[in-house]
Every structure is written in structure tokens, then in C-alpha cells.
Scaffold this motif. Structure first.
Motif, PDB file in Angstrom:
ATOM      1  N   HIS A 149      -3.757  -6.151  10.556  1.00 15.47           N
ATOM      2  CA  HIS A 149      -4.472  -5.333  11.535  1.00 15.47           C
ATOM      3  C   HIS A 149      -5.450  -4.390  10.830  1.00 15.47           C
ATOM      4  O   HIS A 149      -6.586  -4.193  11.287  1.00 15.47           O
ATOM      5  CB  HIS A 149      -3.478  -4.543  12.379  1.00 15.47           C
ATOM      6  CG  HIS A 149      -4.117  -3.654  13.395  1.00 15.47           C
ATOM      7  ND1 HIS A 149      -4.723  -4.138  14.535  1.00 15.47           N
ATOM      8  CD2 HIS A 149      -4.269  -2.301  13.431  1.00 15.47           C
ATOM      9  CE1 HIS A 149      -5.215  -3.134  15.231  1.00 15.47           C
ATOM     10  NE2 HIS A 149      -4.951  -2.012  14.591  1.00 15.47           N
ATOM     11  N   ASP A 150      -5.035  -3.826   9.704  1.00 13.63           N
ATOM     12  CA  ASP A 150      -5.902  -2.945   8.929  1.00 13.63           C
ATOM     13  C   ASP A 150      -7.126  -3.711   8.419  1.00 13.63           C
ATOM     14  O   ASP A 150      -8.252  -3.194   8.449  1.00 13.63           O
ATOM     15  CB  ASP A 150      -5.114  -2.360   7.761  1.00 13.63           C
ATOM     16  CG  ASP A 150      -5.416  -0.895   7.511  1.00 13.63           C
ATOM     17  OD1 ASP A 150      -5.782  -0.189   8.462  1.00 13.63           O
ATOM     18  OD2 ASP A 150      -5.283  -0.462   6.357  1.00 13.63           O
ATOM     19  N   VAL A 151      -6.908  -4.933   7.947  1.00 18.13           N
ATOM     20  CA  VAL A 151      -8.023  -5.757   7.472  1.00 18.13           C
ATOM     21  C   VAL A 151      -8.978  -6.075   8.616  1.00 18.13           C
ATOM     22  O   VAL A 151     -10.203  -6.000   8.466  1.00 18.13           O
ATOM     23  CB  VAL A 151      -7.497  -7.059   6.835  1.00 18.13           C
ATOM     24  CG1 VAL A 151      -8.654  -7.971   6.428  1.00 18.13           C
ATOM     25  CG2 VAL A 151      -6.627  -6.755   5.620  1.00 18.13           C
ATOM     26  N   SER A 152      -8.433  -6.418   9.772  1.00 25.25           N
ATOM     27  CA  SER A 152      -9.273  -6.739  10.923  1.00 25.25           C
ATOM     28  C   SER A 152     -10.148  -5.552  11.321  1.00 25.25           C
ATOM     29  O   SER A 152     -11.328  -5.715  11.652  1.00 25.25           O
ATOM     30  CB  SER A 152      -8.403  -7.174  12.113  1.00 25.25           C
ATOM     31  OG  SER A 152      -7.705  -8.372  11.819  1.00 25.25           O
ATOM     32  N   GLU A 153      -9.574  -4.355  11.283  1.00 24.56           N
ATOM     33  CA  GLU A 153     -10.359  -3.173  11.610  1.00 24.56           C
ATOM     34  C   GLU A 153     -11.474  -2.955  10.595  1.00 24.56           C
ATOM     35  O   GLU A 153     -12.591  -2.566  10.957  1.00 24.56           O
ATOM     36  CB  GLU A 153      -9.464  -1.945  11.688  1.00 24.56           C
ATOM     37  CG  GLU A 153      -8.558  -1.923  12.918  1.00 24.56           C
ATOM     38  CD  GLU A 153      -7.973  -0.544  13.162  1.00 24.56           C
ATOM     39  OE1 GLU A 153      -7.839   0.218  12.190  1.00 24.56           O
ATOM     40  OE2 GLU A 153      -7.665  -0.232  14.325  1.00 24.56           O
ATOM     41  N   ALA A 154     -11.183  -3.220   9.321  1.00 27.34           N
ATOM     42  CA  ALA A 154     -12.201  -3.042   8.280  1.00 27.34           C
ATOM     43  C   ALA A 154     -13.316  -4.068   8.411  1.00 27.34           C
ATOM     44  O   ALA A 154     -14.485  -3.758   8.172  1.00 27.34           O
ATOM     45  CB  ALA A 154     -11.553  -3.137   6.903  1.00 27.34           C
ATOM     46  N   TRP A 176       0.227  -2.054   4.492  1.00 27.06           N
ATOM     47  CA  TRP A 176       0.339  -2.072   3.029  1.00 27.06           C
ATOM     48  C   TRP A 176       1.699  -1.615   2.516  1.00 27.06           C
ATOM     49  O   TRP A 176       1.857  -1.321   1.333  1.00 27.06           O
ATOM     50  CB  TRP A 176      -0.798  -1.254   2.394  1.00 27.06           C
ATOM     51  CG  TRP A 176      -2.108  -1.622   2.989  1.00 27.06           C
ATOM     52  CD1 TRP A 176      -2.884  -0.878   3.839  1.00 27.06           C
ATOM     53  CD2 TRP A 176      -2.781  -2.883   2.854  1.00 27.06           C
ATOM     54  NE1 TRP A 176      -3.994  -1.579   4.226  1.00 27.06           N
ATOM     55  CE2 TRP A 176      -3.968  -2.820   3.631  1.00 27.06           C
ATOM     56  CE3 TRP A 176      -2.501  -4.049   2.143  1.00 27.06           C
ATOM     57  CZ2 TRP A 176      -4.868  -3.866   3.726  1.00 27.06           C
ATOM     58  CZ3 TRP A 176      -3.400  -5.106   2.236  1.00 27.06           C
ATOM     59  CH2 TRP A 176      -4.569  -5.011   3.011  1.00 27.06           C
ATOM     60  N   GLN A 177       2.702  -1.620   3.396  1.00 22.10           N
ATOM     61  CA  GLN A 177       4.056  -1.298   2.958  1.00 22.10           C
ATOM     62  C   GLN A 177       4.547  -2.278   1.897  1.00 22.10           C
ATOM     63  O   GLN A 177       5.338  -1.924   1.011  1.00 22.10           O
ATOM     64  CB  GLN A 177       5.003  -1.321   4.157  1.00 22.10           C
ATOM     65  CG  GLN A 177       5.060  -2.676   4.865  1.00 22.10           C
ATOM     66  CD  GLN A 177       5.627  -2.625   6.262  1.00 22.10           C
ATOM     67  OE1 GLN A 177       6.453  -1.774   6.567  1.00 22.10           O
ATOM     68  NE2 GLN A 177       5.201  -3.531   7.126  1.00 22.10           N
ATOM     69  N   ARG A 224     -12.135  -2.838  -0.954  1.00 25.14           N
ATOM     70  CA  ARG A 224     -12.376  -1.483  -0.459  1.00 25.14           C
ATOM     71  C   ARG A 224     -11.076  -0.833   0.028  1.00 25.14           C
ATOM     72  O   ARG A 224     -10.863   0.367  -0.150  1.00 25.14           O
ATOM     73  CB  ARG A 224     -13.398  -1.496   0.678  1.00 25.14           C
ATOM     74  CG  ARG A 224     -14.816  -1.838   0.242  1.00 25.14           C
ATOM     75  CD  ARG A 224     -15.826  -1.441   1.298  1.00 25.14           C
ATOM     76  NE  ARG A 224     -15.588  -2.094   2.584  1.00 25.14           N
ATOM     77  CZ  ARG A 224     -16.140  -3.245   2.948  1.00 25.14           C
ATOM     78  NH1 ARG A 224     -16.934  -3.894   2.102  1.00 25.14           N
ATOM     79  NH2 ARG A 224     -15.893  -3.767   4.130  1.00 25.14           N
ATOM     80  N   LEU A 225     -10.201  -1.621   0.631  1.00 25.92           N
ATOM     81  CA  LEU A 225      -8.973  -1.075   1.202  1.00 25.92           C
ATOM     82  C   LEU A 225      -7.903  -0.800   0.151  1.00 25.92           C
ATOM     83  O   LEU A 225      -7.188   0.208   0.241  1.00 25.92           O
ATOM     84  CB  LEU A 225      -8.405  -2.037   2.250  1.00 25.92           C
ATOM     85  CG  LEU A 225      -9.142  -2.119   3.581  1.00 25.92           C
ATOM     86  CD1 LEU A 225      -8.652  -3.320   4.380  1.00 25.92           C
ATOM     87  CD2 LEU A 225      -8.932  -0.832   4.384  1.00 25.92           C
ATOM     88  N   THR A 226      -7.751  -1.708  -0.802  1.00 28.02           N
ATOM     89  CA  THR A 226      -6.598  -1.643  -1.713  1.00 28.02           C
ATOM     90  C   THR A 226      -6.964  -1.391  -3.165  1.00 28.02           C
ATOM     91  O   THR A 226      -6.078  -1.140  -3.977  1.00 28.02           O
ATOM     92  CB  THR A 226      -5.781  -2.949  -1.654  1.00 28.02           C
ATOM     93  OG1 THR A 226      -6.521  -4.005  -2.277  1.00 28.02           O
ATOM     94  CG2 THR A 226      -5.458  -3.339  -0.217  1.00 28.02           C
ATOM     95  N   GLY A 227      -8.244  -1.507  -3.505  1.00 24.04           N
ATOM     96  CA  GLY A 227      -8.641  -1.379  -4.903  1.00 24.04           C
ATOM     97  C   GLY A 227      -8.712  -2.708  -5.616  1.00 24.04           C
ATOM     98  O   GLY A 227      -9.199  -2.791  -6.747  1.00 24.04           O
ATOM     99  N   ASP A 228      -8.239  -3.777  -4.977  1.00 27.38           N
ATOM    100  CA  ASP A 228      -8.321  -5.117  -5.545  1.00 27.38           C
ATOM    101  C   ASP A 228      -8.249  -6.119  -4.392  1.00 27.38           C
ATOM    102  O   ASP A 228      -7.879  -5.750  -3.275  1.00 27.38           O
ATOM    103  CB  ASP A 228      -7.189  -5.371  -6.543  1.00 27.38           C
ATOM    104  CG  ASP A 228      -7.584  -6.343  -7.642  1.00 27.38           C
ATOM    105  OD1 ASP A 228      -8.546  -7.115  -7.434  1.00 27.38           O
ATOM    106  OD2 ASP A 228      -6.935  -6.340  -8.701  1.00 27.38           O
ATOM    107  N   LEU A 257      -1.059   2.716   1.843  1.00 28.46           N
ATOM    108  CA  LEU A 257      -1.656   2.726   0.514  1.00 28.46           C
ATOM    109  C   LEU A 257      -1.230   3.909  -0.342  1.00 28.46           C
ATOM    110  O   LEU A 257      -2.021   4.789  -0.674  1.00 28.46           O
ATOM    111  CB  LEU A 257      -3.175   2.685   0.628  1.00 28.46           C
ATOM    112  CG  LEU A 257      -3.723   1.406   1.246  1.00 28.46           C
ATOM    113  CD1 LEU A 257      -5.223   1.503   1.390  1.00 28.46           C
ATOM    114  CD2 LEU A 257      -3.346   0.196   0.440  1.00 28.46           C
ATOM    115  N   PRO A 258       0.041   3.942  -0.728  1.00 30.84           N
ATOM    116  CA  PRO A 258       0.491   4.973  -1.674  1.00 30.84           C
ATOM    117  C   PRO A 258      -0.064   4.671  -3.058  1.00 30.84           C
ATOM    118  O   PRO A 258      -0.748   3.686  -3.277  1.00 30.84           O
ATOM    119  CB  PRO A 258       2.013   4.813  -1.643  1.00 30.84           C
ATOM    120  CG  PRO A 258       2.207   3.363  -1.350  1.00 30.84           C
ATOM    121  CD  PRO A 258       1.107   2.992  -0.394  1.00 30.84           C
ATOM    122  N   ALA A 259       0.253   5.529  -4.019  1.00 35.90           N
ATOM    123  CA  ALA A 259      -0.158   5.273  -5.402  1.00 35.90           C
ATOM    124  C   ALA A 259       0.377   3.918  -5.849  1.00 35.90           C
ATOM    125  O   ALA A 259       1.519   3.562  -5.565  1.00 35.90           O
ATOM    126  CB  ALA A 259       0.377   6.379  -6.312  1.00 35.90           C
TER     127      ALA A 259
END
Length: 266
Positions: A149-154, A176-177, A224-228, A257-259
Motif C-alpha cells: 500500500h505504501d508503494v502504491s501511494e508513492a 515495512w515491518q 526513495r522509500l527504503t534507501g534501496d 521504516l525504523p533504522a
């Protein structure tokens, strides 16, 4: 928020469509039974069909180099190893993958689809005691619908989950859990799995799972969302058991998206 197993899928032939399962019995150190059992080696692969071995995905016809394969659906036709190959609702071929004649018919169909990408004779090869997954160890791939869902929004449009070709889909929780699960164990139904690493994605995700057109770039949004360019995680089965859609998934809390130090991500 509780998590549940939403769906189970396997891909009998690497690069073709999924077979959705009503349940699966996961064995210790094994993937989903019959996942990527067959693969279509191109002519330059150097694989012996009579004595196949695991090879990297570049040895096979796959969606990253041949997205039009996605327009060819695969469905089991009764018991055994008989499958129908379907495009736009029309059955192009019904073949028994357990017979030499059936395999030759599939090879001819795929060679026609591949054109110059076949690089010689296409061989339908069967993994005997192993699977033609991208990773050599027998792993299970897991994707979370909250992250989708997060990807779809992006992206700005619904992104089909089929683009990611996961074995297990998990509903509930935060986006991203699954990145928080790396290095830890989760329970799915009766089975227990250890999550090993995020899945680095490739150009195969461009392929529209209906039309076979390379119509969408999801790699840059993932970066953009995850860094990779990662989506989903690989896991190994550390305790076998039966799983079915609707089963609870017990996993460490996390998401948003925690550390991500220690995950191999930047």
C-alpha cells in the motif's frame, strides 16, 4: 495490530504465473513445495536437461529480460503435472510436464514467445531435489500488504502484488515491518521461520502481470522509500508445519521504516 497470512503462492515454472494454494506443508530447510520446480533455460545457459543443477537467474528466461512472459498464464489442469498455458483467456497449450512430448511442446511455445532472447534452443528443466529460485538455498519469500500500500501511494496508482512474486502474503501491521524482522524468527501457522534478509528487486518488477508490458518503474520509488530497491524478505524454515490463509502470523513489532543498520541497506 494482529497479522494474518493472506495468501500462499508457488510458481511451478520460473517466470510464469503463480499457483494459489489453500494450504501448504512447510518442511525444515525447505521452500514451498514445488515452487520454481521447473525453469526455462536459454540456449546459452550450458545446462544439461538430463542432469540439471542450480544456476543463477541469468541462465533462464525470466521477466527481467523478457517481460512479455507475464502475459502467459499457467494453470494446473487436474491431477499430476498437467498444465494449461493461457493468454487472454485462450488456452494455447495443454501439456504434461512429466512427459517428454509435453516438455517439447512447452519448449516450442516458449521459444516462439522468446524470439531472439531464446539464444538457441529453449530447454524446460526440472529441479530434482532443489528449486530454481534466485537464491540457491531453499528459501521462502514473504511480502507485507501494508508495505505494498505504501508503494502504491508513492507510485500514484495501485501496484499489483504479483509483480513481486512472493510465496507468502501477510496482512495487517505497519508498512515495512518486515525489515524489522531480519535476524529474528516469526511464526506462521504451525511453522517457524527465521527471516534472513530483504529481497533486492530487479527489472522483473516492470512487467505488468496481465499484459506483459514493461509499464511501471517501481525500483526508483522503492529506493526513495527504503534507501534501496528492496521489497519483502527471504526466510528459512527452521521448524516445519502446516500453514493456510487466515493463520495468525506472530512477529516482532515494527514498521514505518525504523533504522536499518545491519540489514545491508544504506
Amino acid at each position: 495490530m494482529s497479522l494474518t497470512l493472506s495468501a500462499i503462492a508457488r510458481y511451478p515454472i520460473k517466470g510464469l504465473s503463480a499457483e494459489v494454494l489453500s494450504r501448504a506443508d512447510l518442511g525444515f530447510g525447505c521452500g514451498v513445495p514445488d515452487d520454481r520446480r521447473w525453469a526455462m533455460a536459454h540456449g546459452a545457459a550450458g545446462i544439461d536437461p538430463d542432469a540439471p543443477r542450480w544456476l543463477p537467474k541469468r541462465a533462464f528466461l525470466a521477466l527481467d529480460s523478457l517481460p512479455s512472459l507475464a502475459s502467459l498464464s499457467l494453470r494446473r489442469a487436474g491431477e499430476g503435472e498437467v498444465f494449461e498455458f493461457v493468454r487472454e483467456g485462450r488456452v494455447l497449450l495443454r501439456a504434461d510436464l512429466g512427459s517428454g512430448e509435453g516438455r517439447k511442446a512447452v519448449e516450442a511455445l516458449i521459444a516462439d514467445q522468446a524470439g531472439g532472447a531464446a539464444r538457441g534452443r529453449v530447454s524446460l528443466v526440472e529441479g530434482r531435489g532443489f528449486a530454481f529460485c534466485d537464491a540457491e538455498p531453499p528459501l521462502v519469500s514473504i511480502a507485507c500488504l501494508a508495505s505494498l500500500h505504501d508503494v502504491s501511494e508513492a507510485v500514484g496508482r495501485p501496484v499489483e502484488v504479483e509483480r513481486f512474486r512472493a510465496n507468502l502474503l501477510v496482512a495487517g501491521g505497519l508498512p515495512w515491518q518486515e525489515l524489522d524482522w531480519v535476524g529474528q524468527e516469526i511464526h506462521v501457522g504451525e511453522a517457524r521461520l527465521r527471516v534472513l534478509e530483504p529481497i533486492l528487486r530487479c527489472a522483473a518488477t516492470r512487467a505488468n502481470p496481465r499484459s506483459g508490458e514493461a509499464d511501471l518503474d517501481v525500483l526508483r520509488p522503492l529506493i526513495r522509500l527504503t534507501g534501496d530497491a528492496v521489497f519483502g524478505v527471504y526466510a528459512e524454515v527452521v521448524a516445519g508445519g502446516s500453514i493456510a490463509p487466515g493463520d495468525p502470523v506472530l512477529a516482532p513489532p515494527g514498521g514505518r521504516l525504523p533504522a536499518r543498520h545491519g540489514l545491508g541497506l544504506t
